[in-house]
Design a protein around this motif. Sequence first.
Motif, mmCIF file in Angstrom:
data_model
loop_
_atom_site.group_PDB
_atom_site.id
_atom_site.type_symbol
_atom_site.label_atom_id
_atom_site.label_comp_id
_atom_site.label_asym_id
_atom_site.label_seq_id
_atom_site.Cartn_x
_atom_site.Cartn_y
_atom_site.Cartn_z
ATOM 1 N N ALA A 258 1.111 -1.972 -9.379
ATOM 2 C CA ALA A 258 0.094 -2.663 -8.578
ATOM 3 C C ALA A 258 -0.334 -3.970 -9.237
ATOM 4 C CB ALA A 258 -1.110 -1.747 -8.372
ATOM 5 N N ARG A 259 -0.395 -3.953 -10.584
ATOM 6 C CA ARG A 259 -0.763 -5.193 -11.299
ATOM 7 C C ARG A 259 0.276 -6.278 -11.034
ATOM 8 N NH1 ARG A 259 -4.859 -4.301 -15.168
ATOM 9 N NH2 ARG A 259 -4.848 -2.172 -15.942
ATOM 10 N N VAL A 260 1.553 -5.871 -11.065
ATOM 11 C CA VAL A 260 2.624 -6.848 -10.843
ATOM 12 C C VAL A 260 2.582 -7.363 -9.404
ATOM 13 C CG1 VAL A 260 5.137 -7.137 -10.769
ATOM 14 C CG2 VAL A 260 4.086 -5.799 -12.609
ATOM 15 N N LEU A 261 2.360 -6.456 -8.466
ATOM 16 C CA LEU A 261 2.392 -6.837 -7.049
ATOM 17 C C LEU A 261 1.058 -7.395 -6.535
ATOM 18 C CD1 LEU A 261 4.367 -3.764 -5.586
ATOM 19 C CD2 LEU A 261 5.267 -6.016 -6.207
ATOM 20 N N HIS A 262 0.032 -7.362 -7.406
ATOM 21 C CA HIS A 262 -1.325 -7.802 -7.012
ATOM 22 C C HIS A 262 -1.824 -7.043 -5.797
ATOM 23 C CE1 HIS A 262 -1.202 -10.993 -9.941
ATOM 24 N NE2 HIS A 262 -0.021 -11.350 -9.463
ATOM 25 N N ARG A 263 -1.606 -5.713 -5.829
ATOM 26 C CA ARG A 263 -2.101 -4.875 -4.725
ATOM 27 C C ARG A 263 -2.958 -3.763 -5.299
ATOM 28 N NH1 ARG A 263 2.836 -4.098 -0.812
ATOM 29 N NH2 ARG A 263 1.500 -2.572 0.140
ATOM 30 N N PRO A 264 -4.011 -3.358 -4.583
ATOM 31 C CA PRO A 264 -4.853 -2.283 -5.129
ATOM 32 C C PRO A 264 -4.097 -0.964 -5.177
ATOM 33 C CG PRO A 264 -5.634 -2.991 -2.948
ATOM 34 C CD PRO A 264 -4.482 -3.871 -3.300
ATOM 35 N N PRO A 265 -4.106 -0.269 -6.305
ATOM 36 C CA PRO A 265 -3.308 0.953 -6.444
ATOM 37 C C PRO A 265 -3.952 2.156 -5.772
ATOM 38 C CG PRO A 265 -4.530 0.536 -8.447
ATOM 39 C CD PRO A 265 -4.862 -0.584 -7.523
ATOM 40 N N MET A 266 -3.115 3.079 -5.300
ATOM 41 C CA MET A 266 -3.609 4.290 -4.663
ATOM 42 C C MET A 266 -4.021 5.321 -5.716
ATOM 43 S SD MET A 266 -1.663 6.324 -1.719
ATOM 44 C CE MET A 266 -2.514 7.535 -0.732
ATOM 45 N N LEU A 267 -3.345 5.275 -6.882
ATOM 46 C CA LEU A 267 -3.632 6.255 -7.936
ATOM 47 C C LEU A 267 -3.857 5.508 -9.245
ATOM 48 C CD1 LEU A 267 -3.682 9.385 -8.265
ATOM 49 C CD2 LEU A 267 -1.360 9.209 -9.142
ATOM 50 N N THR A 268 -4.968 5.808 -9.897
ATOM 51 C CA THR A 268 -5.298 5.183 -11.182
ATOM 52 C C THR A 268 -5.709 6.299 -12.145
ATOM 53 O OG1 THR A 268 -7.593 4.986 -10.528
ATOM 54 C CG2 THR A 268 -6.198 3.072 -10.089
ATOM 55 N N PRO A 269 -5.779 6.010 -13.440
ATOM 56 C CA PRO A 269 -6.272 7.047 -14.369
ATOM 57 C C PRO A 269 -7.673 7.542 -13.964
ATOM 58 C CG PRO A 269 -5.193 5.283 -15.578
ATOM 59 C CD PRO A 269 -5.246 4.825 -14.151
ATOM 60 N N GLY A 270 -8.515 6.644 -13.476
ATOM 61 C CA GLY A 270 -9.856 7.064 -13.037
ATOM 62 C C GLY A 270 -9.787 8.003 -11.848
ATOM 63 N N LYS A 271 -8.885 7.700 -10.910
ATOM 64 C CA LYS A 271 -8.719 8.568 -9.727
ATOM 65 C C LYS A 271 -8.237 9.950 -10.161
ATOM 66 C CE LYS A 271 -9.226 7.610 -5.890
ATOM 67 N NZ LYS A 271 -10.465 7.869 -5.137
ATOM 68 N N VAL A 272 -7.364 9.977 -11.184
ATOM 69 C CA VAL A 272 -6.876 11.272 -11.695
ATOM 70 C C VAL A 272 -8.042 12.075 -12.270
ATOM 71 C CG1 VAL A 272 -5.365 12.397 -13.382
ATOM 72 C CG2 VAL A 272 -4.543 10.399 -12.113
ATOM 73 N N ARG A 273 -8.915 11.399 -13.022
ATOM 74 C CA ARG A 273 -10.071 12.127 -13.584
ATOM 75 C C ARG A 273 -10.953 12.658 -12.444
ATOM 76 N NH1 ARG A 273 -9.531 8.039 -17.400
ATOM 77 N NH2 ARG A 273 -11.048 6.678 -16.409
ATOM 78 N N GLU A 274 -11.082 11.885 -11.370
ATOM 79 C CA GLU A 274 -11.849 12.385 -10.213
ATOM 80 C C GLU A 274 -11.159 13.617 -9.621
ATOM 81 O OE1 GLU A 274 -12.512 9.340 -7.246
ATOM 82 O OE2 GLU A 274 -13.126 7.894 -8.750
ATOM 83 N N LEU A 275 -9.828 13.521 -9.454
ATOM 84 C CA LEU A 275 -9.078 14.635 -8.846
ATOM 85 C C LEU A 275 -9.168 15.901 -9.698
ATOM 86 C CD1 LEU A 275 -5.827 12.811 -7.674
ATOM 87 C CD2 LEU A 275 -7.337 14.160 -6.215
ATOM 88 N N ARG A 276 -9.188 15.722 -11.029
ATOM 89 C CA ARG A 276 -9.180 16.890 -11.925
ATOM 90 C C ARG A 276 -10.586 17.427 -12.191
ATOM 91 N NH1 ARG A 276 -4.307 18.951 -11.809
ATOM 92 N NH2 ARG A 276 -5.043 20.269 -13.520
#
Length: 313
Positions: A258-276
Motif C-alpha cells: 500500500a505504501r508503494v501504491l499510495h493506497r490505504p491498506p485493508m490490513l495493517t498491524p493495528g487492524k490485526v491487533r483489533e481482530l485479535r
Amino acid sequence: MSRLIAVTGATGFIGRCVVRELLAAGWHVRALTRRRPNTSFPTQTPTLEWQPGDLAHPAALQRLVQGACAVVHCAGAVRGITAAEFERVNVQGSVHLAAAILDQPEPPPLLALSSLAAREPGLSAYAASKRRGEEVLQRYEGLLWTALRPPAVYGPGDRELLPLFRWMHKGVAPVLGPREGRFSLLYVDDLARAVLRWTELLPHPPAGVYELHDGRSGGYDWEAVVQIMETLRGAAIRRLYVPAWCLRAAAWLVTATARVLHRPPMLTPGKVRELRHPDWVCDNSAWTKASGWRPEVEFARGVARTLAAAGLR
Ligand SMILES: NC(=O)c1ccc[n+]([C@@H]2O[C@H](COP(=O)([O-])OP(=O)(O)OC[C@H]3O[C@@H](n4cnc5c(N)ncnc54)[C@H](OP(=O)(O)O)[C@@H]3O)[C@@H](O)[C@H]2O)c1
C-alpha cells in the motif's frame, strides 16, 4: 425548529444509509461531499443538497452547518497507515466541525459516529483517533454532542466484511480472531434508525457516549457466526483458523504494498491487533434507556439481505 440537517460522510457506507433514512423521514439534508457533482448517490431529491468540501476546510463546514438544526457526523477515515492520517480526519475533522457549529448563533446539536474501537485506544492508530475524536468534543463548552460507538457494522454497500461473507458463502470460513473471542455486530439499517431516533429527540437529544449492537447480548463468537452462515447456505462450511503470526505477516505485506501504491491498506498491524482482541462485546442498555431505540435486525436476517444485495443469494 428548521427541518434542515447537515450530514458529513454521506457518500460512505453508513452515511448513505443514514441519509436515506433521514430523507424518508422528511428531513431536508445538506450533505458534505468531496466529489463534485455527486451524481453517484442513489437518491436524488430536491430535499438533498450537496455542499462541496472536506473536513479540513473550515469555510465549507461553516456553509454546511449554517441554518441547520442538527449535525450528523458520519465522515471518518477507516483505512490508513500512519497515525497522522487518522488524526487529520478523525480528530482534526471533529475539531473543525465543532468550531463551525459553535460559530452559529444557535449552535445545533451534534451526533458523531465514533466506534467501539474507541474503548481500546491502545490497539491501533484508528482506535486512538476515534477516542481522541470524542475527547476533543468535550473541550467545547456550549456544544451539545452525542457519540455513538457501533461495533462492526455490516450491510449492503459495506466493503470491509463482505469479502469474509463471500468466502463463507463459497464454503470456507477464515477465522481471523481468537476462538474464545466475542464481538457484537450491528446491521447498518439499525444504526441509521438509531441516528433517526436521535433526531426525533431534538432539540434536546441525549448527550454523552453510547454503545449499541444488534440486540444479541453477549455478542457472537466466530463459531456462532459460521453456524448461522451454514444454516443460510444449507451446507457445511470449512473452518480455516488463521494464526496470529500469519495475519501479522499478511498485514506487513499489505501495508508495504500500500505504501508503494499510495493506497490505504485493508490490513495493517493495528487492524490485526483489533481482530485479535478478545472482547468486542458491547451493551445497548444506556442508549435504549436514553432514546427508546431498539435494534430490529438480527445477524441471520441482516447477512441474508447483505448477500442478496451482493447478488449471492
Ligand atoms: N463500518 C463500520 O463497521 C464502522 C464501525 C464503527 C464505526 N464506524 C465509523 O462510522 C463512520 C463511517 O464509516 P463507513 O464505514 O461508512 O466508512 P466509509 O464507507 O469509508 O465512508 C467514510 C466517509 O467519510 C468521508 N470522508 C473521509 N475523509 C473525509 C474528509 N477528509 N473530508 C470529508 N469527508 C471525508 C468519505 O468521503 P469520500 O466518499 O469522499 O471518500 C465517506 O463519505 C466512520 O467514522 C467510522 O469510524 C464504522
